[in-house]
Design an enzyme around this catalytic site. Structure first.
Site, PDB file in Angstrom:
ATOM      1  N   SER A 184      26.326  38.459  38.038  1.00  0.00           N
ATOM      2  CA  SER A 184      27.331  39.478  37.734  1.00  0.00           C
ATOM      3  C   SER A 184      27.042  40.790  38.438  1.00  0.00           C
ATOM      4  O   SER A 184      27.893  41.680  38.452  1.00  0.00           O
ATOM      5  CB  SER A 184      27.384  39.728  36.224  1.00  0.00           C
ATOM      6  OG  SER A 184      26.130  40.213  35.765  1.00  0.00           O
TER       7      SER A 184
ATOM      8  N   HIS B 277      31.647  34.039  39.566  1.00  0.00           N
ATOM      9  CA  HIS B 277      31.288  34.840  38.395  1.00  0.00           C
ATOM     10  C   HIS B 277      32.224  34.524  37.239  1.00  0.00           C
ATOM     11  O   HIS B 277      33.347  35.007  37.188  1.00  0.00           O
ATOM     12  CB  HIS B 277      31.329  36.339  38.733  1.00  0.00           C
ATOM     13  CG  HIS B 277      30.974  37.206  37.571  1.00  0.00           C
ATOM     14  ND1 HIS B 277      31.507  38.459  37.387  1.00  0.00           N
ATOM     15  CD2 HIS B 277      30.148  36.991  36.507  1.00  0.00           C
ATOM     16  CE1 HIS B 277      31.023  38.977  36.270  1.00  0.00           C
ATOM     17  NE2 HIS B 277      30.199  38.107  35.726  1.00  0.00           N
TER      18      HIS B 277
ATOM     19  N   GLU C  79      35.627  35.384  39.154  1.00  0.00           N
ATOM     20  CA  GLU C  79      35.596  36.112  40.420  1.00  0.00           C
ATOM     21  C   GLU C  79      34.959  35.217  41.480  1.00  0.00           C
ATOM     22  O   GLU C  79      33.810  34.795  41.335  1.00  0.00           O
ATOM     23  CB  GLU C  79      34.795  37.409  40.269  1.00  0.00           C
ATOM     24  CG  GLU C  79      35.456  38.420  39.344  1.00  0.00           C
ATOM     25  CD  GLU C  79      34.624  39.665  39.131  1.00  0.00           C
ATOM     26  OE1 GLU C  79      35.203  40.754  39.020  1.00  0.00           O
ATOM     27  OE2 GLU C  79      33.373  39.542  39.057  1.00  0.00           O
TER      28      GLU C  79
ATOM     29  N   ASN D  39      33.252  44.840  37.211  1.00  0.00           N
ATOM     30  CA  ASN D  39      32.177  45.787  36.923  1.00  0.00           C
ATOM     31  C   ASN D  39      32.217  47.013  37.827  1.00  0.00           C
ATOM     32  O   ASN D  39      31.580  48.022  37.513  1.00  0.00           O
ATOM     33  CB  ASN D  39      30.817  45.097  37.043  1.00  0.00           C
ATOM     34  CG  ASN D  39      30.494  44.275  35.807  1.00  0.00           C
ATOM     35  OD1 ASN D  39      30.970  44.552  34.720  1.00  0.00           O
ATOM     36  ND2 ASN D  39      29.696  43.229  35.982  1.00  0.00           N
TER      37      ASN D  39
END
Length: 523
Positions: free
Chosen positions: A123, A144, A156, A194
């Site tokens: 991540s 991900h 992802e 993120n």
């Protein structure tokens, strides 16, 4: 490029919660699945846990018993890496340590076939870095998944610097065939979610550090006005303050200490004190037996004005004119000037624009809302120069519209507005730099972190210049680069209107809602 055939084996290395979840997804898609762990007993336990999950799904009526029984027969624990030789895809879900991961993939490359895909579920680590040293880095991708993998739809699909486009497309097609919603992303710090999500936490923490409002009030405003499912203080307590702060710090360091991603000192102190959230019994809020969450600040009842004036176009808040009339308050509209709501006591009610109330005579700012008709709370911002009558009329007006009112300090951009503007800016910059498409970013933020709108959808709704103007004003009042609008956002305003002109930044006659909307406005 077609997806990996259902008859081909998928292997998962790492038998923890995430590894088990990924294995379950591949298993229910029809693949034979192998789980491997450095400790064979953990691999056996992981496979057994997946079978137990299938049984629970049957008991809850979510899975056909025959399907579950057939799937349970297709998963087993691998005795060693050599057992993974026939795997068409190996997904790694081990500890977030680049040295450990690189050693694992180097060993896997000696075992699997040349056409097998190798994927990491990292991540936060660089996919490019993890692929360095491989003989065939072109087949290495990031996949991900979000926890819990069987329930959350987003994946992802991350292409490293050396990833072959065909490999990335094969991984994308495979995940899509598993019933997930994949999004394509370049190997950028934080990937999509993120990276783009940082302002949701950072701006809330900044408002708190500026003594603009307390955590419970900030959370309530973002939920009840902004439409977010959880407030950032509540959410980081759930995630773990140490985990959330570590991700923020990692993204900040990866972007060479860019002020756009500066971590929060208040959160650092929380981590240092051991107040990590729910898991430690105390974070921003207390938890455990007898603990009670603080209530948000809510203003007491005030009398609504009998009439108001509407000066200019309120833009994103234009529906307020309808709501005010529906509430039985007379509205007198003036097309020229503003935009603001003229209160009977000569004060002005102005939509957050990145300026401060102290700059003007008798002004109350009100925050952005996802939907002013459906919002249940509105934040108002005042300075020491705002008269009691103006504040009372502003509070009473929104209460008459059925809203709870939270009065906060004189914070430029307020809470929802500055958060949304920063999300829009980071998205524009990420798209311009080729990190991901605007569509994929919107999808990722809606599905990955449950945002009510993706940043580009917000941008389209609010207007091409709204975020730029607000951040331009914020940058003047809070210099240092954090709020400086990106070049990408600047260009978007001009792309929307070829006749755009730079207008300057002076308020007309001292009015907060003067004709000027800030530099770079496309008219």
């Amino acid at each position: 490029m077609t997806a990996i055939e259902r008859s081909r084996t998928v292997a998962v290395v790492g038998a923890g919660t995430m590894g088990q979840g990924i294995a379950q997804v591949a298993l229910l898609a029809g693949h034979p699945v192998l789980i491997h762990d450095i400790d064979h007993a953990l691999a056996e336990a992981g496979a057994a846990a997946v079978r137990e999950r299938l049984e629970r799904s049957v008991a809850k009526g979510r899975l056909d018993p025959a399907v579950a029984e057939e799937a349970a027969g297709r998963i087993r624990a691998a005795d060693g890496l050599a057992d993974l030789a026939a795997a068409a895809l190996v997904v790694e879900a081990v500890v977030e340590n680049p040295t450990v991961k690189r050693a694992l993939f180097a060993s896997l490359e000696e075992v699997v076939a040349p056409d097998a895909l190798l994927a990491t579920n990292t991540s936060s680590l660089s996919v490019t870095e993890l692929a360095a040293g491989l003989v065939h880095p072109g087949r290495f991708v990031g996949l991900h998944f979000f926890n819990p993998a069987p329930l959350l739809p987003l994946v992802e699909v991350v292409s490293g610097f050396a990833t072959d486009p065909d490999a990335a497309e094969r991984a994308y097609a495979t995940v899509l065939g598993w019933g997930k919603t994949p999004v394509r992303c370049a190997d950028t710090p934080g990937f999509i979610v993120n990276r783009i999500a940082r302002p949701f936490y950072a701006e809330a923490f900044a408002v708190y550090e500026e003594r603009g409002a307390d955590p419970a009030t900030i959370d309530a405003v973002l939920r009840e006005s902004g439409g977010f499912k959880m407030g950032p203080f509540q959410l980081t307590d759930l995630i773990g303050q140490d985990v959330n702060e570590a991700v923020t710090r990692s993204v900040w360091e990866s972007f060479f200490h860019s002020p756009k991603f500066t971590p929060s000192l208040a959160q650092r102190r929380l981590v240092q004190s051991g107040r990590l959230g729910r898991k430690s019994g105390h974070g921003w809020f207390p938890y455990g037996d007898g603990a009670s969450t603080p209530e948000p600040h809510t203003a007491g009842p005030e009398r609504a004005p009998d009439k108001v004036g509407l000066v200019g176009d309120l833009g994103p808040a234009a529906v307020l004119a309808e709501l005010i009339e529906e509430a039985g308050i007379a509205v007198t509209a003036t097309a020229h000037g503003g935009p603001y709501i003229q209160l009977p006591g000569e004060g002005q009610l102005v939509l957050a624009d990145g300026k401060t109330a102290v700059e003007f005579s008798d002004v109350v700012y009100f925050d952005l809302a996802l939907d002013y008709r459906g919002a249940t709370r509105i934040a108002l911002s005042v300075s020491g120069d705002t008269t009691e009558r103006t504040l009372s009329e502003a509070v009473g007006l929104f209460q008459k519209l059925g809203k709870k009112v939270s009065v906060i300090g004189d914070v430029p951009g307020m809470i929802v507005a500055r958060t949304v503007a920063m999300l829009i800016d980071l998205t524009a910059d990420a798209v311009a730099r080729g990190a991901a498409s605007a569509e994929d970013i919107d999808t990722a933020m809606r599905l990955g972190v449950n945002y009510p709108l993706g940043p580009s959808a917000w941008h389209e709704r609010l207007g091409q210049d709204w975020a730029y103007d607000l951040l331009h004003h914020l940058d003047e009042r809070c210099p240092g680069g954090r709020y400086a609008p990106s070049l990408a956002l600047f260009k978007l305003g001009y792309a929307a209107d070829g006749d755009a002109a730079v207008d300057g930044d002076e308020a007309a006659d001292g009015d907060a809602g003067g004709d000027d909307n800030g530099e770079g406005e496309a008219e």
